[in-house]
Design a protein around this motif. Structure first.
Motif, mmCIF file in Angstrom:
data_model
loop_
_atom_site.group_PDB
_atom_site.id
_atom_site.type_symbol
_atom_site.label_atom_id
_atom_site.label_comp_id
_atom_site.label_asym_id
_atom_site.label_seq_id
_atom_site.Cartn_x
_atom_site.Cartn_y
_atom_site.Cartn_z
ATOM 1 N N THR A 225 50.217 10.648 37.451
ATOM 2 C CA THR A 225 51.613 11.057 37.632
ATOM 3 C C THR A 225 51.959 12.235 36.727
ATOM 4 O OG1 THR A 225 52.236 8.780 38.188
ATOM 5 C CG2 THR A 225 54.003 10.275 37.529
ATOM 6 N N THR A 226 51.534 12.166 35.459
ATOM 7 C CA THR A 226 51.782 13.260 34.513
ATOM 8 C C THR A 226 51.156 14.562 35.011
ATOM 9 O OG1 THR A 226 51.816 11.702 32.659
ATOM 10 C CG2 THR A 226 51.455 14.024 32.133
ATOM 11 N N LEU A 227 49.925 14.471 35.480
ATOM 12 C CA LEU A 227 49.192 15.668 35.902
ATOM 13 C C LEU A 227 49.744 16.255 37.186
ATOM 14 C CD1 LEU A 227 45.722 14.208 34.997
ATOM 15 C CD2 LEU A 227 46.675 16.289 33.996
ATOM 16 N N GLN A 228 50.165 15.398 38.091
ATOM 17 C CA GLN A 228 50.756 15.915 39.328
ATOM 18 C C GLN A 228 52.027 16.701 39.037
ATOM 19 O OE1 GLN A 228 50.991 12.247 41.561
ATOM 20 N NE2 GLN A 228 49.051 12.632 42.621
ATOM 21 N N GLY A 229 52.803 16.241 38.044
ATOM 22 C CA GLY A 229 53.983 16.994 37.641
ATOM 23 C C GLY A 229 53.622 18.324 37.025
ATOM 24 N N LEU A 230 52.572 18.337 36.210
ATOM 25 C CA LEU A 230 52.126 19.575 35.568
ATOM 26 C C LEU A 230 51.617 20.573 36.605
ATOM 27 C CD1 LEU A 230 51.526 21.202 33.044
ATOM 28 C CD2 LEU A 230 49.437 19.892 32.726
ATOM 29 N N ILE A 231 50.855 20.091 37.567
ATOM 30 C CA ILE A 231 50.344 20.970 38.624
ATOM 31 C C ILE A 231 51.479 21.483 39.496
ATOM 32 C CG2 ILE A 231 48.957 20.976 40.740
ATOM 33 C CD1 ILE A 231 46.998 19.105 39.244
ATOM 34 N N GLY A 232 52.503 20.642 39.674
ATOM 35 C CA GLY A 232 53.670 21.090 40.432
ATOM 36 C C GLY A 232 54.362 22.265 39.774
ATOM 37 N N GLU A 233 54.314 22.333 38.430
ATOM 38 C CA GLU A 233 54.912 23.451 37.709
ATOM 39 C C GLU A 233 54.014 24.685 37.735
ATOM 40 O OE1 GLU A 233 55.615 22.048 33.789
ATOM 41 O OE2 GLU A 233 56.935 20.403 34.415
ATOM 42 N N ALA A 235 50.459 25.579 39.767
ATOM 43 C CA ALA A 235 49.358 25.176 40.642
ATOM 44 C C ALA A 235 48.050 25.882 40.307
ATOM 45 C CB ALA A 235 49.721 25.451 42.104
ATOM 46 N N SER A 236 48.076 26.853 39.391
ATOM 47 C CA SER A 236 46.846 27.584 39.036
ATOM 48 C C SER A 236 46.265 27.121 37.700
ATOM 49 C CB SER A 236 47.133 29.088 38.962
ATOM 50 O OG SER A 236 48.029 29.384 37.906
ATOM 51 N N PHE A 237 46.808 26.058 37.120
ATOM 52 C CA PHE A 237 46.334 25.562 35.824
ATOM 53 C C PHE A 237 45.082 24.714 36.060
ATOM 54 C CE2 PHE A 237 47.712 23.060 31.767
ATOM 55 C CZ PHE A 237 46.681 23.658 31.072
ATOM 56 N N ALA A 238 43.923 25.369 35.986
ATOM 57 C CA ALA A 238 42.668 24.732 36.387
ATOM 58 C C ALA A 238 42.320 23.517 35.527
ATOM 59 C CB ALA A 238 41.532 25.749 36.346
ATOM 60 N N ASP A 239 42.623 23.562 34.240
ATOM 61 C CA ASP A 239 42.311 22.425 33.372
ATOM 62 C C ASP A 239 43.019 21.153 33.826
ATOM 63 O OD1 ASP A 239 40.508 23.609 31.757
ATOM 64 O OD2 ASP A 239 41.687 23.530 29.930
ATOM 65 N N ALA A 240 44.221 21.307 34.375
ATOM 66 C CA ALA A 240 44.954 20.127 34.837
ATOM 67 C C ALA A 240 44.196 19.443 35.970
ATOM 68 C CB ALA A 240 46.353 20.536 35.289
ATOM 69 N N TYR A 241 43.560 20.219 36.830
ATOM 70 C CA TYR A 241 42.765 19.628 37.913
ATOM 71 C C TYR A 241 41.537 18.906 37.356
ATOM 72 C CZ TYR A 241 45.603 22.423 41.118
ATOM 73 O OH TYR A 241 46.650 22.967 41.826
ATOM 74 N N ASP A 242 40.943 19.460 36.298
ATOM 75 C CA ASP A 242 39.790 18.801 35.685
ATOM 76 C C ASP A 242 40.156 17.392 35.218
ATOM 77 O OD1 ASP A 242 38.209 21.046 36.002
ATOM 78 O OD2 ASP A 242 38.649 21.845 34.017
ATOM 79 N N LEU A 267 39.550 27.829 41.938
ATOM 80 C CA LEU A 267 40.324 28.671 41.023
ATOM 81 C C LEU A 267 39.421 29.481 40.109
ATOM 82 C CD1 LEU A 267 43.150 26.157 40.036
ATOM 83 C CD2 LEU A 267 43.457 28.299 41.291
ATOM 84 N N THR A 268 38.262 28.931 39.762
ATOM 85 C CA THR A 268 37.318 29.606 38.862
ATOM 86 C C THR A 268 35.921 29.502 39.468
ATOM 87 O OG1 THR A 268 37.112 27.547 37.600
ATOM 88 C CG2 THR A 268 38.684 29.177 36.791
ATOM 89 N N PRO A 269 35.593 30.320 40.458
ATOM 90 C CA PRO A 269 34.337 30.166 41.219
ATOM 91 C C PRO A 269 33.065 30.240 40.382
ATOM 92 C CG PRO A 269 35.836 31.711 42.293
ATOM 93 C CD PRO A 269 36.391 31.460 40.938
ATOM 94 N N ASP A 270 33.121 30.877 39.220
ATOM 95 C CA ASP A 270 31.917 31.021 38.403
ATOM 96 C C ASP A 270 31.835 29.999 37.275
ATOM 97 O OD1 ASP A 270 31.045 33.141 39.917
ATOM 98 O OD2 ASP A 270 32.008 34.642 38.651
ATOM 99 N N SER A 271 32.701 29.009 37.305
ATOM 100 C CA SER A 271 32.679 27.984 36.268
ATOM 101 C C SER A 271 31.532 27.013 36.512
ATOM 102 C CB SER A 271 34.006 27.224 36.232
ATOM 103 O OG SER A 271 33.888 26.056 35.446
ATOM 104 N N VAL A 272 30.554 27.024 35.631
ATOM 105 C CA VAL A 272 29.387 26.146 35.771
ATOM 106 C C VAL A 272 29.801 24.685 35.695
ATOM 107 C CG1 VAL A 272 27.188 25.480 34.733
ATOM 108 C CG2 VAL A 272 27.834 27.897 34.831
#
Length: 591
Positions: A225-233, A235-242, A267-272
């Motif tokens: 729930t916390t992360l979905q709110g953060l992503i809603g603010e 949507a490009s915050f890749a760490d939140a998806y992690d 969002l970060t295609p070259d992220s290993v």
């Protein structure tokens, strides 16, 4: 905004320049002398620089990233210095390079260096970057000294004090303090500190920290729930998806997790790291074609990077085996041969290589040797060093043998033993079941194991509710002794702590619990993909002395991602930096 000047140094400043190009060294020498550095040492080779650093503490180290065909790089020097504890927190270490790939940026961030300098840069830009980095070192020296001495409680207290009194770098101190509290297992205090940061300044990394603390304290659903709110603010915050993907995996929501990892990787295609998460999740979800595609790209981009998790190569070998791709398996074996040369003392890497070699033996129809290798692996099932990752790999091998019609009478019993040890949450159970989904009867055994563990727990807790806490703890420990299931041990510990005054044999039972934990080992029994503890999205990198098999252990790290720094320095990156790490590095030091 005006840059605060660092306090005057008591001793003349010293700098080390490491660069194979004489012209580049000469330019840097001139700029540093103008900056006020009185003693400058130059090295053209990484080996010479390491020797210098063994005997001298420098205020600044400016090191070129690339050294041609020598086989060395600035990154190998930095890793070596960290491993040998030759680089104190007081030293400002900048990597200097004309180009910076995403993988190089991420690997540097993982090493907790102070920043990247991308050529060409002006003297004023160099002065500002060096001043800001040194100023932070000076102000936070007591905290860093405590961390180096492994006095984590004192370091955390200093961080909280700096935050509460709003001393310089109070936001950065709060960030370090939060990471230390998480390391110390004080998840609720860490969450409150993150929330205090949010109240002071609504920074995304603090909100992400709340979610991380929620996951660590077993509240994965709240974290979602916390992360979905953060992503809603944003949507490009890749760490939140992690972090969201991790919470979904722990809850056993794998279909959602794979979409989350796909978004993060996009969002970060070259992220290993993110490619590996997506590839692993694809493998366990049965999408072998996508797993092969994604994991093979991760191998190409980062197999020589310390961000690469060798479990990815194991799963890629399984995927090639499923496709009967002999050449693909041979490439994986060649990669493992190179890896073993570098990590010959790592038990984990040796186990991986054995799994891959066994798959090759089966593919080559050398069944007797393959069966013997599996039997040798199965002998370790009850060992403290045998972790969940090893369990998944063995379960996958047993499923391969079953569908290959190789007679192995012990297979079913081994799978049941694995299930009874590791089926303690829905997420763990489903990952283990999916690991052997090539042979559905084995998957069913794993799921049945969770039902058995839950039933055992319910019967024991019924005794506690009926007024017999001693009987409850004893029953839980009997089952734990047979299964090595950590859930049962954790429950026995909880009952013992709550009902300590009513249990006459409490001290004896505590000794039994401690002995069982020792038998189980220290590896975390939670649903993770690869060695997640080596890379914590949204975290800040800290060095400690304790080492793993192959590298120094970090409290956490911010590799593969950008993270908001102290905005009282006016250095907070914006969302675009996640897509353009090079732009990020031109402007400010890595957190």
């Amino acid at each position: 905004m005006a840059t605060e000047k660092a306090p005057a140094a008591a001793q003349p400043l010293q700098a080390l320049i490491v660069d194979s190009n004489a012209t580049s060294r000469s330019i840097l020498v001139g700029q540093l002398r103008e900056y006020g550095v009185s003693r400058i040492v130059q090295c053209s080779r990484v080996q010479d620089a390491r020797s210098r650093l063994e005997h001298t503490v420098f205020d600044y180290v400016l090191c070129e990233q690339y050294f041609g065909e020598s086989g060395y790089s600035g990154q190998t020097l930095l890793d070596d210095l960290r491993r040998a504890q030759l680089l104190p927190f007081s030293t400002v270490f900048f990597m200097v390079t004309a180009e910076a790939s995403y993988a190089a940026v991420a690997e540097a961030a993982e090493s907790a260096l102070d920043g990247y300098l991308l050529k060409p840069f002006t003297p004023s830009a160099l002065f500002e970057r060096l001043s800001l980095a040194r100023l932070r070192k000076i102000h936070l020296k007591p905290i860093f000294d405590a961390i180096e001495a492994e006095e984590f409680e004192r370091a955390a207290g200093l961080c909280v004090e700096r935050f509460e009194t709003r001393q310089p770098y109070w936001l950065y101190a709060a960030r370090i303090g939060s990471e230390l509290l998480l390391r110390l297992g004080r998840h609720d205090e860490a969450r409150k500190l993150f929330e205090a940061v949010i109240a002071a300044r609504a920074l995304p990394w603090a909100k992400l920290g709340v979610a991380r603390a929620q996951i660590e304290s077993g509240q994965a659903a709240r974290a979602v729930t916390t992360l979905q709110g953060l992503i809603g603010e944003d949507a490009s915050f890749a760490d939140a998806y992690d972090v969201l993907g991790r919470a979904q995996v722990e809850l056993g929501n794998f279909a959602q997790a794979i979409e989350t990892y796909r978004t993060a990787s996009g969002l970060t295609p070259d992220s290993v790291v993110r490619l590996q998460k997506l590839g692993m999740m694809s493998y366990y979800m049965g999408d072998r074609a996508n797993a092969t595609k994604v994991l093979s790209r991760a191998v190409i981009l980062g197999i020589d990077s310390k961000l690469f998790d060798f479990q990815s190569l194991v799963l890629l070998t399984f995927a090639y085996f499923a496709e009967n791709d002999r050449k693909g398996i041979e490439r994986c074996m060649a990669d493992f041969a190179r890896i073993m040369e570098r990590h010959h003392s790592s038990a984990r890497v040796q186990r991986f290589a054995t799994v891959a070699n066994t798959l090759q033996l089966i593919q080559q129809r050398q069944f007797s040797q393959a069966v013997e290798a599996v039997r040798n692996m199965a002998r370790e099932i009850g060992a403290a060093s045998f972790d969940f990752e090893a369990a998944c790999n063995l379960a996958s091998l047993l499923a391969v043998l079953a569908v290959t019609s190789i007679e192995l009478s012990e297979g079913e019993a081994w799978v049941r033993t694995l299930g009874m040890r590791y089926a303690n949450t829905r997420g763990l159970t489903e990952l283990l079941a999916n690991a052997c989904n090539g042979h559905p009867p084995y998957s069913d055994i794993v799921r049945e194991s969770l039902l058995h563990i839950n039933k055992s727990a319910e019967l024991a807790m019924a005794k506690s509710l009926a007024g017999d806490p001693t009987g409850a703890v004893e029953q839980l420990l009997r089952e734990a002794d047979k299964t090595l299931n950590s859930k049962l041990v954790d429950m026995s510990q909880q009952v013992l702590l709550r009902q300590h005054a009513r249990i006459p044999t409490a001290d004896t039972l505590q000794g039994t619990i401690d002995a069982l934990r020792k038998r189980m080992g220290t590896a975390p029994t939670r649903a993770i993909l690869g060695q997640d503890s080596e890379r914590t999205p949204g975290g800040v990198a800290l060095r400690v002395r304790t080492a793993t098999d192959d590298a120094p252990r970090r409290t956490t790290s911010s590799a593969d991602a950008t993270a908001e720094d102290d905005s009282d320095l006016d250095t907070a990156p914006d969302a675009a930096e996640e897509k353009d790490p090079a732009a990020f590095l031109r402007l400010r030091p890595l957190p």
